[in-house]
Design a protein around this motif. Structure first.
Motif, short mmCIF file in Angstrom:
data_model
loop_
_atom_site.label_atom_id
_atom_site.label_comp_id
_atom_site.label_asym_id
_atom_site.label_seq_id
_atom_site.Cartn_x
_atom_site.Cartn_y
_atom_site.Cartn_z
N UNK A 67 0.83 -1.20 0.00
CA UNK A 67 0.00 0.00 0.00
C UNK A 67 0.87 1.25 0.00
N UNK A 68 0.35 2.33 -0.56
CA UNK A 68 0.99 3.64 -0.38
C UNK A 68 0.57 4.06 1.03
N UNK A 69 1.48 3.98 1.95
CA UNK A 69 1.12 4.17 3.36
C UNK A 69 2.16 5.01 4.07
N UNK A 70 1.71 5.67 5.11
CA UNK A 70 2.65 6.40 5.97
C UNK A 70 2.12 6.36 7.39
N UNK A 71 3.04 6.17 8.32
CA UNK A 71 2.74 6.13 9.75
C UNK A 71 3.45 7.30 10.43
N UNK A 72 2.74 7.98 11.32
CA UNK A 72 3.30 9.08 12.09
C UNK A 72 2.98 8.82 13.56
N UNK A 73 4.01 8.85 14.40
CA UNK A 73 3.84 8.57 15.83
C UNK A 73 3.91 9.86 16.64
N UNK A 74 3.07 9.93 17.68
CA UNK A 74 3.09 11.10 18.55
C UNK A 74 2.66 10.70 19.96
N UNK A 75 2.80 11.65 20.87
CA UNK A 75 2.35 11.50 22.27
C UNK A 75 2.94 10.26 22.94
N UNK A 100 -3.51 5.14 4.43
CA UNK A 100 -3.35 4.04 3.48
C UNK A 100 -4.09 4.34 2.18
N UNK A 101 -3.37 4.16 1.06
CA UNK A 101 -3.93 4.27 -0.29
C UNK A 101 -3.59 2.98 -1.02
N UNK A 102 -4.36 2.65 -2.04
CA UNK A 102 -4.03 1.49 -2.86
C UNK A 102 -2.68 1.73 -3.53
N UNK A 103 -1.97 0.66 -3.89
CA UNK A 103 -0.63 0.80 -4.48
C UNK A 103 -0.62 1.72 -5.70
N UNK A 130 -10.13 -0.93 2.81
CA UNK A 130 -9.03 -0.91 1.84
C UNK A 130 -7.98 -1.95 2.21
N UNK A 131 -7.80 -2.21 3.50
CA UNK A 131 -6.84 -3.22 3.93
C UNK A 131 -7.28 -4.60 3.49
N UNK A 132 -8.55 -4.92 3.64
CA UNK A 132 -9.07 -6.20 3.18
C UNK A 132 -9.17 -6.26 1.67
N UNK A 133 -9.49 -5.13 1.03
CA UNK A 133 -9.62 -5.09 -0.42
C UNK A 133 -8.30 -5.47 -1.08
N UNK A 134 -7.21 -5.02 -0.53
CA UNK A 134 -5.92 -5.35 -1.11
C UNK A 134 -5.64 -6.84 -0.97
#
Length: 172
Positions: A77-85, A105-108, A154-158
């Motif tokens: 997936x075209x994905x990005x994770x950002x952590x905080x707190x 999360x976006x489709x590839x 979208x996670x299951x769709x992929x």
């Protein structure tokens, strides 16, 4: 009781780095980075978030099983994770970490174009870590969902797309 502030600062940095290695591994489909953040017997539990998002994802135990479950699902997936707190508590060679992790999360290869299906998740991470030499590694990761925008399906769709496209074509 004396506290070694330099060691405490180093530990807090390394614990945050474990979360960053984990996120980098997911975002880039990088098995080595993801593996470096996990103990051999790590427990990955997405079931609290899954219930809220109506996604079935079983609890997974063991570094190799986690890699095998997460990378094929999230990695492409075209994905990005950002952590905080980040809230970190350290006791000798073990620690707890609570954090918010936002994941987009976006489709590839579709990225954030207008009309593209996506899911934006704000998840609460509750984790146990252990010291492994200079590094800290996750012993347990439990994820609960705080809110979601878009369609988490979208996670299951992929996953479904992969199954359908990986079937061998019948001979001509």
């Amino acid at each position: 009781m004396t506290t070694d502030l330099a060691q405490l600062a180093s530990d807090r940095y390394e614990i945050a780095d474990a979360l960053h290695r984990y996120a980098f591994g997911l975002d880039h489909g990088d098995a080595d980075s993801l593996a470096s953040a996990l103990t051999d017997d790590c427990i990955f539990d997405f079931t609290p978030a899954g219930k809220k998002l109506q996604l079935e994802f079983p609890k997974v135990t063991g570094r190799q099983s986690i890699l095998g479950a997460l990378l094929p699902l999230i990695g492409p997936l075209d994905t990005s994770h950002t952590a905080s707190n980040l809230q970190i508590e350290i006791s000798d060679d073990s620690a707890t970490l609570s954090a918010y992790v936002m994941s987009q999360h976006f489709m590839p290869r579709e990225g954030p174009r207008r009309g593209t299906e996506s899911a934006l998740l704000m998840n609460r991470y509750d984790c146990d870590l252990v010291r492994d030499g200079e590094k800290w590694r996750f012993k347990r990761i439990t994820i609960d969902n705080a809110w979601c925008e878009g369609d988490p399906e979208i996670l299951n769709a992929l996953a479904t797309y992969r199954v359908l496209t990986s079937k061998p074509k019948p001979p001509k």
